[in-house]
Structures are given as structure tokens and as C-alpha cells.
Write a protein that holds these residues in place. Structure first.
Motif, PDB file in Angstrom:
ATOM      1  N   ARG A  86       0.864  -1.166   0.000  1.00 36.07           N
ATOM      2  CA  ARG A  86       0.000   0.000   0.000  1.00 36.07           C
ATOM      3  C   ARG A  86       0.909   1.226   0.000  1.00 36.07           C
ATOM      4  NH1 ARG A  86      -5.881   0.466   0.756  1.00 36.07           N
ATOM      5  NH2 ARG A  86      -5.975  -1.664   1.523  1.00 36.07           N
ATOM      6  N   LEU A  87       0.960   1.921  -1.126  1.00 37.11           N
ATOM      7  CA  LEU A  87       1.821   3.099  -1.241  1.00 37.11           C
ATOM      8  C   LEU A  87       1.215   4.290  -0.509  1.00 37.11           C
ATOM      9  CD1 LEU A  87       2.692   2.948  -5.069  1.00 37.11           C
ATOM     10  CD2 LEU A  87       4.012   2.013  -3.167  1.00 37.11           C
ATOM     11  N   ASP A  88       2.039   5.259  -0.186  1.00 39.14           N
ATOM     12  CA  ASP A  88       1.570   6.547   0.334  1.00 39.14           C
ATOM     13  C   ASP A  88       0.695   7.190  -0.749  1.00 39.14           C
ATOM     14  OD1 ASP A  88       1.273   9.225   1.069  1.00 39.14           O
ATOM     15  OD2 ASP A  88       3.300   9.379   1.875  1.00 39.14           O
ATOM     16  N   PRO A  89      -0.563   7.519  -0.438  1.00 39.14           N
ATOM     17  CA  PRO A  89      -1.458   8.038  -1.496  1.00 39.14           C
ATOM     18  C   PRO A  89      -1.064   9.409  -2.044  1.00 39.14           C
ATOM     19  CG  PRO A  89      -2.717   7.382   0.470  1.00 39.14           C
ATOM     20  CD  PRO A  89      -1.268   7.352   0.845  1.00 39.14           C
ATOM     21  N   ILE A  90      -0.370  10.225  -1.282  1.00 38.37           N
ATOM     22  CA  ILE A  90      -0.129  11.612  -1.719  1.00 38.37           C
ATOM     23  C   ILE A  90       0.688  11.693  -3.015  1.00 38.37           C
ATOM     24  CG2 ILE A  90       0.857  13.860  -1.094  1.00 38.37           C
ATOM     25  CD1 ILE A  90      -1.663  13.361   0.456  1.00 38.37           C
ATOM     26  N   PRO A  91       1.857  11.042  -3.083  1.00 44.00           N
ATOM     27  CA  PRO A  91       2.564  11.102  -4.375  1.00 44.00           C
ATOM     28  C   PRO A  91       1.754  10.467  -5.514  1.00 44.00           C
ATOM     29  CG  PRO A  91       4.055  10.383  -2.630  1.00 44.00           C
ATOM     30  CD  PRO A  91       2.673  10.373  -2.049  1.00 44.00           C
ATOM     31  N   VAL A  92       0.960   9.456  -5.198  1.00 46.93           N
ATOM     32  CA  VAL A  92       0.151   8.799  -6.233  1.00 46.93           C
ATOM     33  C   VAL A  92      -0.857   9.779  -6.826  1.00 46.93           C
ATOM     34  CG1 VAL A  92      -1.601   7.018  -6.645  1.00 46.93           C
ATOM     35  CG2 VAL A  92       0.430   6.484  -5.273  1.00 46.93           C
ATOM     36  N   ILE A  93      -1.593  10.481  -5.970  1.00 53.08           N
ATOM     37  CA  ILE A  93      -2.607  11.388  -6.520  1.00 53.08           C
ATOM     38  C   ILE A  93      -1.975  12.628  -7.145  1.00 53.08           C
ATOM     39  CG2 ILE A  93      -4.420  10.529  -4.982  1.00 53.08           C
ATOM     40  CD1 ILE A  93      -4.272  13.273  -3.521  1.00 53.08           C
ATOM     41  N   THR A  94      -0.798  13.006  -6.666  1.00 52.83           N
ATOM     42  CA  THR A  94      -0.085  14.130  -7.292  1.00 52.83           C
ATOM     43  C   THR A  94       0.214  13.793  -8.751  1.00 52.83           C
ATOM     44  OG1 THR A  94       0.926  14.675  -5.157  1.00 52.83           O
ATOM     45  CG2 THR A  94       1.934  15.641  -7.113  1.00 52.83           C
ATOM     46  N   LEU A  95       0.687  12.578  -8.989  1.00 56.59           N
ATOM     47  CA  LEU A  95       0.991  12.152 -10.360  1.00 56.59           C
ATOM     48  C   LEU A  95      -0.282  12.052 -11.201  1.00 56.59           C
ATOM     49  CD1 LEU A  95       3.632   9.406  -9.553  1.00 56.59           C
ATOM     50  CD2 LEU A  95       4.053  11.618 -10.654  1.00 56.59           C
ATOM     51  N   MET A  96      -1.365  11.583 -10.595  1.00 54.99           N
ATOM     52  CA  MET A  96      -2.623  11.462 -11.347  1.00 54.99           C
ATOM     53  C   MET A  96      -3.136  12.844 -11.752  1.00 54.99           C
ATOM     54  SD  MET A  96      -4.520   8.339  -9.297  1.00 54.99           S
ATOM     55  CE  MET A  96      -5.787   8.030 -10.547  1.00 54.99           C
ATOM     56  N   ALA A  97      -2.976  13.811 -10.874  1.00 53.98           N
ATOM     57  CA  ALA A  97      -3.403  15.173 -11.211  1.00 53.98           C
ATOM     58  C   ALA A  97      -2.513  15.767 -12.292  1.00 53.98           C
ATOM     59  CB  ALA A  97      -3.388  16.047  -9.961  1.00 53.98           C
ATOM     60  N   ALA A  98      -1.212  15.473 -12.210  1.00 61.41           N
ATOM     61  CA  ALA A  98      -0.287  16.033 -13.201  1.00 61.41           C
ATOM     62  C   ALA A  98      -0.588  15.509 -14.598  1.00 61.41           C
ATOM     63  CB  ALA A  98       1.157  15.711 -12.814  1.00 61.41           C
ATOM     64  N   ALA A  99      -1.191  14.331 -14.687  1.00 59.84           N
ATOM     65  CA  ALA A  99      -1.470  13.711 -15.987  1.00 59.84           C
ATOM     66  C   ALA A  99      -2.819  14.133 -16.552  1.00 59.84           C
ATOM     67  CB  ALA A  99      -1.411  12.192 -15.852  1.00 59.84           C
TER      68      ALA A  99
END
Lengths: 459, 459
Positions: A86-99
Motif C-alpha cells: 500500500r503506497l503513500d497516497p499523496i505522491p500517487v494522486i499528485t501524479l494522477m493530477a499532473a497527468a
């Protein structure tokens, strides 16, 4: 109401429930499941699918421990992928927003083991960097294993957790409000950077937190990032009715969904809020086929992939009973024998009714998903429309059996049907996640209206 | 040695010091300064400039409070931009990594107000998502204002802070090591997700932290993300010599840089480390012109932009003395009058020697940058080469007076000169930040070699 008028708020809001890791007990094992759950490309691909389908937001759950489910060991979780990694969600959603350009992105952060300053700053930062598209799913955690990664032996009781969450939210919102929206001037000519009188300290000294402030980040573009909550207990509902912009829930019947929807909306109204400013999104796990038979076959194929012990591991994670110590081909131990109430009682009753062995319960429980909607695109759209019409939902939290494929199928087949009915947007009209959801931007000081009235009475 | 051979490790490593907010006391006010410090585009543009110039990494400092510098007010910081606003570095570096393929990205995270599990998980997550390009600058914080945002009245003393950092790093590294590199199998055919015997708990019970583990994220691609440290005190040097992969420092003379370099490298050797596996990067603020005269004129123009009270605010932030209470056109108050030693003594001595008023000190201090290198591209390359040859540096932490322009000037003018001399890479040859820096990947269990030997002796 249709979405032909681009300025019309869609009737049906769509959020996507996406693990920052393998999707569900068996999602990683599906032939069409991607194996890139540790890579950026996996999440950005899904983000683009969701944006193409007009989703309001992606939603990433969280857990702060490897589940210790069987015999107090973490082995099965690793062996069968029950919520691990289970990864830290913050970097994950940051990347999703950047895309993406319009998709909202929400991360789960527990108030149990964090500091309000860190969360206020992180969420404000994200909201600035992604142009007002950030959301925060507030949880209070539920496993002892999580507490044990933060210096505690056991999870505090619910009241203690919600008392902490209450103070946490109040401090966080006050930190967001510590800068007025017009505090920064940045006038190169005069050399005036900001207006000192438009920034103020917080000076909070409460039972659990002492935070002086101000925040080191200006007020978020959304005022407050979108606040999401999923508490189902009375304490959770009261908290959500005051603080939440979105409630995520799970109901197996339309009746219980209507009852819940009615309850939380009236709680919001009782706190002086416009009930329409609190969106309720029940979980929907969709399996779409050319017709019902095709969809059922797909669901059956998915179930076949479930390792029975993975299901038992998941059950143990939820109810803290290790059934692998029993004969897998024997009957389920009775409630008297293992002594667990609530959710386990329902499982025992189901097993007795269906005459299932421990192994069969494991397979069933491992394949179990929330809010199943199985059928053709039209069948699924019919069900969703029925829930909207009945006053059970403002939209749905779409859960995928495996990713990205199940989201792609939903986008390719169900969304066009929902758009034909004018229920889902064909284009984004607003700039922020609040705009997507039809939520107003909180004015500075809004926290006073959301906080629990103090015993002594707050002005 | 030249970089014509793509497999050659460059002699001169380049890191970029980049605030997650306005750059420096006056950087926001420069005519060429970008004003997008709250936007993703600002950071991704800089990331691409740095990658084009062959930088090893971008480095983002941090501070967990609005500085309370003058009269215990936060006003001047807001008015003149002294380190405010300051975004959370993690989303910033995530976006910078997403916009590039090779550039390493490092964020500052204080051990003072965090939990090892959160930091271990966040850094491991980032390292996975950006393909092994993450770094962590470990700090222990230095302002009372930071402590006051986390329930404490005052900053703990240095020994207490380093004791906490020591235990923090040990737990963090053990969490990274809780998964073997080959723990995940994810074999769809057999349904085996992972190897339980290749994941283990941490079971740490120390003075400050109790963490059971394991981490919920597999071992980072780099083993440990690159660890950076900037402690200059004996406690800081000892800590860095054991834990750090990179030391960031600041020296005004070649002699003091050589002495520092020699000291930390020999401390590393004394701890059984290969001194070459500890890279030392002094700060260099470069102002490049067509010739020295042109560069000096640029520097003068920059200095002219400094608001004297912004400089006094910055001085107060560093030494905790509010000089705005004195006559701005009078002399600097004596050491006896304000009673501050150390850094303030140097300032008083400088003011007396140069006969500067309080206002002039403010202007000078506000414009003060670390490790000034002012001149033509060849002049700057000469100085850098001299520092490499003298054993003072393994590269430099480039500080920009204003961004993105000053980084662009460095990339356009100084880097070509450094490449002509074979000092800086023309292409990236490795996949990770450790590869960029010529650092080996720590094996599982490496923490044992870096941790402070326990009083009772650790095996």
C-alpha cells in the motif's frame, strides 16, 4: 436535466475507488490486470481513462500497516495481496493530477497518527499545485496493527478517535483560514510582497494539539480542499454531517441506502447546512457484459481466481478471527466458539444457510465486493438511475475488480449509456473539484459552522 | 577524465537548491523572476532546465513555520517574502520527477515533528514511482516557531534533536529493509503474490519510537533513497559521516572548504565507509556575465532590489535580534547591548569595519548569498575546477538568485564550459539518483553499519 447544456451540474457524480497497490484480494491476478502498481504509468493511465469518462475524482484509500490477519502474522497478506503493498497516497494522486486537467484527486489521511500542521500544509500545497483539484478523505483508522507502527499497543476507542478527529479538523481548517485569499500582493515595483494584516496566527491550545500558526502556505484555491468521510456509526455520521463535503458509503440494498441518505442529509440540515452541499456516493462494483449472462460469466470467472485462504485472510482482517486454524473442508465455527459479534455473525448465518465449508467461505469472502452491479451497460445505468430517483445517492464510488481494465470497460460501455440519459457530464465546465461536484467554496471562517459546538458554546 | 565516455562518472556533481516558494529574500522581485511559485508549471519548467544541463538532482529545503523574526511577529516575512510561503516539498518534487526522466529529486523532511513510519513510507513510495530518483535531506529543525506548530514551546537542544534523528534514521532504514528485494512474486498462474519469509517485522522499541513494522511498501529501488545532510556542528558531522550519502555545506573560503571536506571524509573512513561514497557539495551562488564587470553589474542590480527591512528580517530569523527597533540610519547596536554571540558577532565586526548603518546592514544581509561565484562562465568554471582539484568539493549545490532565469543562465553559459572541460555529464548513463552520484546501492541490513554504535555494543 441533460448535460447538453455544458453549464449544467451533472445529476450523477462519479468517483473511482483506486488502491495505491494491487486492487482487491484478487484484482492483481486477473488476466487483464496491470502489474504496474508500483509505477507512475499505472496511475497516470487510469487517471486519463477516468478523465475521459467525465469522473469527478479519483479516490485513494489507505491503511498504515501490513494487515496482521492470520495468527497475528503478516504472511498471508503478502502471499495473497490483501491490501499489501500500500503506497503513500499523496505522491500517487499528485501524479494522477499532473497527468490530467480536470480530474479531482483525493487521498485518505488518518487523523490518528498525523499532525494537523503537516496535513493542512500538504493538502494546501497539493490544492495549489493542481489548480484546486485536491480532496482529503478523513479516517480515524481501525486496526491495532496501525497503532503499533506509531508507538501504541492498541487502537484507541471510537469516541477517543473521533474526539481527536474533531480537534484535528478544527485546527486544520483554521490553518487553511490563517491567510486571507488576498494576502499576497507580490508587487515587484513597490517591493511589497504581502499584506501582514491579512495573515493571522491560529494560537490553538486544545486537549490534544497546540498549534500557533499561521500556515506557511496561502489559503488553498478551493478554500478548503474537498473533505470526504465514510463513518457509518452515529459518531461518524454526526462528524460527516458537519465536516464532510462528500460521504462515501456502502449499501447492499436500495432501502438501506435511502435510509442512510435521508439520515445524513437531515443531520446536515440540522447543523444549518444546505443538504445539497453534502454529496452521498455509495460504492458500486460494476461488472459489465454484453448482457446479464455475459456479465455473470465474467463475475464467475473472477470469483474462480480467488485463493480461499486469501478470502480467509481478508475476513480475519475485518473481524479478527483466524479460520485457517480450522478444517478447511469442515463447517464454519459457531459464534459461541470464536466469540465475535457483528460482521462475523452475518457470515456465520450466511454459511449456515448456504451450507458452506470454511474453504467455500474463504472463496466467497475473497471475491466479495461492495454494491455489486452486474449486467449490461443498460442494466447498470438502470440501477444507478433508480438509486438517484429513489433518493439513495448523488452518484457512485465506482470500485473496479481489476485495473485498469475494469475502469476502461466502465468508461467504454456504461458511461456512454449514462451520458445518453443526460446523467454524466460530456465535458468539464468548472475549474476545481468543488466545481465538478457542484460544491460552493467555503469562505474564510467557515470552520466555525462545521466544528462541534463546544460544551460552553462557541460564538 | 572526460564525459566523452558515457560510462564515466562525472567529476563534478551538480545539485540545484530550489525553494518551494519565492527564491531568497529578493528573488521574487527580480524583473526576470517567475511569479508562478504556487503552480506546477514553475517547478516542472525548472526541472527540465536542470535535466538538460545534466544536473544530478534538484534539492528543496524546508521550514515548518512562517519565520517569526521581528518583534515576534510574522508580518515582515509575509511583507517581504523571507522564506514565506513555503510549500510542502514532497508534492513539488513529485511533479519535478514526473516532468523528467533522469533528474534526481530530494526533499527536506525534519525528524523533529514526524514519525519514522510516515517518512519511510513516503520516501519509499516516491522512490518506486519515480524509478529510483528520490532523495531525503534530513534536518532536525532550528526555530522555536516550528516547535510551536507541533505542541512544543521551544526547540529541543541540539543533542536531544540529534538523538531523536539517530533513532529516527535507524527505524526508517530498518523499515526500508523489512522487505527483501525479491519479496514480490505476483505470479498470476499459481496465485502466489509474495514470499512471506522475505518480509519481516521491525519490532523496534526505543526511547522515542515504538514501531512494529513491516513497512507496507516494498524495498525502494535504490535500497535506501539518497540521504543528504547539512549538519556543521560536531554532532551533525558525526551523524552525516555515518548516515549521509551527500553532505551539503557552505564555505566562504577554499581553505575552510578543504578543512571541512577533509574532516567529514576522514570521519566516514573512521566509521569504516569508503570516503568516496560520501559526496560533499558546497553551496555556490553563481552570477554569470559576459565578463567580470558585466557579472558584477548584475549582482549590484540584484542587491539594489533588496528592501533593507527584508534583510533585517532575515538576520533576525537567523540570530533572533530585531534591529528594526533601532534607528535605521544609526550604527549597529553592540554585542554587549543585544547579547548575541556567534553569527551576530561577525555581522557587528563587519559593520564596524565597513562603517555600515542598520539600514545598510539590512540591505547587505538581505542580498547576502552563500558561496558567491561572480564572473564569466570561464571564471566560474575556473573556480569550480580549483575547488575540485584542491579537495574541497565533489560538486556544488547551485543556488539561484532568482528562478527560473538564473538556472537557465547557468545551464546556457556555465554548463557548456564545464562540459568542454569534461567535468559535467553530457548524457545520463544510469537509471537512479545513486547512479547519477556514483553511489552504490545499500544491501539489506546496511543500517547496521550506519547506526551509532550502541552503548552496550551492537553486533
Amino acid at each position: 436535466m441533460t448535460t447538453d447544456d455544458p453549464h449544467t451540474d451533472p445529476r450523477l457524480h462519479l468517483a473511482a475507488f483506486l488502491n495505491a497497490g494491487p486492487q482487491g484480494t484478487v484484482g492483481w491476478r486477473h488476466p487483464d490486470a496491470g502489474d504496474g502498481f508500483l509505477t507512475a504509468a499505472h496511475y497516470t493511465r487510469i487517471a486519463r481513462v477516468l478523465e475521459g469518462a467525465g469522473f469527478d475524482m479519483a479516490f485513494v484509500p489507505d491503511s498504515l500497516a501490513v494487515p496482521r490477519s492470520l495468527g497475528d502474522s503478516f504472511d498471508p497478506a503478502v502471499t495473497w495481496g490483501t491490501g499489501t503493498p500500500r503506497l503513500d497516497p499523496i505522491p500517487v494522486i499528485t501524479l494522477m493530477a499532473a497527468a490530467t486537467e480536470h480530474l479531482g484527486v483525493a487521498a485518505t489521511v488518518s487523523t490518528g497518527y498525523q499532525e494537523p500542521f503537516h496535513v493542512a500544509r500538504g493538502m494546501a500545497t497539493l490544492d495549489h499545485l493542481v489548480g484546486g483539484r485536491a480532496g482529503w478523505n478523513v479516517v480515524t483508522s481501525f486496526q491495532d496493527a496501525e497503532a503499533q507502527n506509531f508507538g501504541q499497543d492498541r487502537l484507541p476507542d471510537r469516541q477517543t478517535r473521533y474526539d481527536r478527529a474533531e480537534e484535528f479538523l478544527e485546527v486544520t481548517a483554521r490553518l487553511w483560514d490563517s491567510w486571507a485569499d488576498d494576502a499576497i500582493v507580490a508587487d515587484k515595483e513597490s517591493g511589497v510582497f504581502g499584506r501582514p494584516d491579512r495573515v493571522r496566527a491560529v494560537e490553538h491550545r486544545g486537549e490534544r494539539f497546540a498549534v500557533r500558526g499561521p500556515l506557511s502556505v496561502p489559503r488553498p484555491p478551493q478554500g478548503y480542499p474537498v473533505i470526504i468521510q465514510a463513518g457509518a456509526s452515529p459518531a461518524g455520521r454526526d462528524f460527516a454531517a458537519r465536516w464532510a463535503d462528500v460521504i462515501f458509503c456502502s449499501h447492499e440494498s436500495l432501502e438501506s441506502a435511502v435510509a442512510f441518505y435521508t439520515d445524513v442529509k437531515s443531520r446536515a440540515a440540522a447543523h444549518g447546512r444546505d443538504p445539497d452541499q453534502l454529496k452521498v456516493l455509495p460504492a458500486a462494483t460494476t461488472v459489465v457484459g454484453t448482457d446479464l449472462k455475459d456479465a455473470l460469466a465474467k463475475h464467475e470467472a473472477f470469483t474462480e481466481l480467488v485463493h480461499p485462504e486469501a478470502g480467509l485472510s481478508r475476513l480475519a482482517y475485518h473481524v479478527n478471527v483466524d479460520l485457517t486454524r480450522y478444517d478447511l473442508d469442515g463447517p464454519l465455527p459457531s459464534l459461541e466458539e470464536v466469540g465475535v459479534e457483528g460482521h462475523y455473525r452475518e457470515v456465520v448465518e450466511f454459511a449456515e444457510r448456504e451450507k458452506l465449508s470454511v474453504r467455500e467461505i474463504g472463496r466467497w469472502y475473497g471475491a466479495r465486493t461492495e454494491g455489486n452491479m452486474i449486467g449490461s451497460a443498460a442494466d447498470i445505468a438502470d440501477t444507478m438511475e433508480q438509486w438517484l430517483d429513489a433518493g439513495a445517492a448523488d452518484g457512485f464510488m465506482i470500485q473496479a475488480t481489476h485495473v485498469p481494465a475494469a475502469f476502461e470497460e466502465f468508461a467504454d460501455h456504461v458511461v456512454p449509456e449514462l451520458r445518453r440519459r443526460g446523467l454524466v457530464r460530456t465535458a468539464y465546465t468548472g475549474g476545481t473539484l468543488r466545481d465538478n461536484l457542484g460544491l460552493t467554496r467555503p469562505a474564510r471562517g467557515e470552520w466555525r459552522h462545521r466544528a462541534r459546538p463546544a460544551a460552553g458554546g462557541r460564538p
